[in-house]
Design a protein around this motif. Structure first.
Motif, PDB file in Angstrom:
ATOM      1  N   TYR A 124       0.805  -1.221   0.000  1.00 42.71           N
ATOM      2  CA  TYR A 124       0.000   0.000   0.000  1.00 42.71           C
ATOM      3  C   TYR A 124       0.836   1.268   0.000  1.00 42.71           C
ATOM      4  N   TRP A 125       2.048   1.197   0.550  1.00 44.25           N
ATOM      5  CA  TRP A 125       2.888   2.384   0.709  1.00 44.25           C
ATOM      6  C   TRP A 125       4.291   2.107   0.186  1.00 44.25           C
ATOM      7  N   PRO A 126       4.652   2.652  -0.978  1.00 36.86           N
ATOM      8  CA  PRO A 126       6.033   2.490  -1.440  1.00 36.86           C
ATOM      9  C   PRO A 126       6.995   3.141  -0.434  1.00 36.86           C
ATOM     10  N   ASP A 127       8.074   2.498  -0.143  1.00 36.01           N
ATOM     11  CA  ASP A 127       9.051   2.990   0.842  1.00 36.01           C
ATOM     12  C   ASP A 127       8.370   3.356   2.159  1.00 36.01           C
ATOM     13  N   PRO A 128       7.742   2.394   2.844  1.00 35.66           N
ATOM     14  CA  PRO A 128       6.952   2.719   4.030  1.00 35.66           C
ATOM     15  C   PRO A 128       7.748   3.299   5.191  1.00 35.66           C
ATOM     16  N   TYR A 129       9.063   3.087   5.231  1.00 37.58           N
ATOM     17  CA  TYR A 129       9.855   3.608   6.346  1.00 37.58           C
ATOM     18  C   TYR A 129      10.454   4.976   6.053  1.00 37.58           C
ATOM     19  N   GLU A 130      10.161   5.522   4.885  1.00 34.90           N
ATOM     20  CA  GLU A 130      10.615   6.867   4.528  1.00 34.90           C
ATOM     21  C   GLU A 130       9.563   7.877   4.933  1.00 34.90           C
ATOM     22  N   PHE A 131       9.986   8.995   5.489  1.00 32.40           N
ATOM     23  CA  PHE A 131       9.066  10.084   5.843  1.00 32.40           C
ATOM     24  C   PHE A 131       8.759  10.876   4.581  1.00 32.40           C
ATOM     25  N   LYS A 132       7.551  10.733   4.062  1.00 31.36           N
ATOM     26  CA  LYS A 132       7.132  11.416   2.838  1.00 31.36           C
ATOM     27  C   LYS A 132       5.764  12.049   3.063  1.00 31.36           C
ATOM     28  N   PRO A 133       5.712  13.231   3.637  1.00 32.57           N
ATOM     29  CA  PRO A 133       4.412  13.851   3.918  1.00 32.57           C
ATOM     30  C   PRO A 133       3.614  14.165   2.657  1.00 32.57           C
ATOM     31  N   GLU A 134       4.277  14.254   1.489  1.00 29.75           N
ATOM     32  CA  GLU A 134       3.548  14.547   0.257  1.00 29.75           C
ATOM     33  C   GLU A 134       2.585  13.417  -0.118  1.00 29.75           C
TER      34      GLU A 134
END
Length: 109
Positions: free
Chosen positions: A16-26
């Motif tokens: 569901y979330w590409p790169d889930p451990y990256e902080f990406k508020p966009e």
């Protein structure tokens, strides 16, 4: 019967979330709402039993963050250069204690 939903697992699932451990508020900007699959982001629950204080909590959290960022430079304290996260299901939290440094900014003239 108690039913538990593994919210942490949904929030960090690569399906569901590409790169889930990256902080990406966009990810949560209005133009990306169609990319979020319903039921995979549940910070306040969903449906008829969701948190009734959700709108107030979000407004209050944004106000606190804005006030802190206006008045302080926030960084990890010198002895805590990195943060590691506990990977157990449930609420996401750091695996160890850490300290932040709040350096007051000069007040505007």
């Amino acid at each position: 019967m108690i039913v538990t939903v593994p919210v942490w697992s949904y929030h960090y699932d690569e399906r569901y979330w590409p790169d889930p451990y990256e902080f990406k508020p966009e990810r949560f900007m209005s133009e990306n709402k169609d990319n979020i699959k319903s039921g995979t982001y549940l910070p306040f629950g969903v449906g008829p039993r969701n948190c009734i204080g959700q709108r107030f909590a979000l407004m209050e959290a944004k106000l606190v963050i804005a006030k802190v960022m206006l008045n302080f430079e926030v960084s990890l304290a010198p002895e805590h250069e990195t943060i590691s996260y506990n990977r157990r299901p449930g609420t996401m939290r750091p695996s160890d204690d850490f300290r932040l440094a709040f350096i007051p900014l000069p007040s505007p003239v």
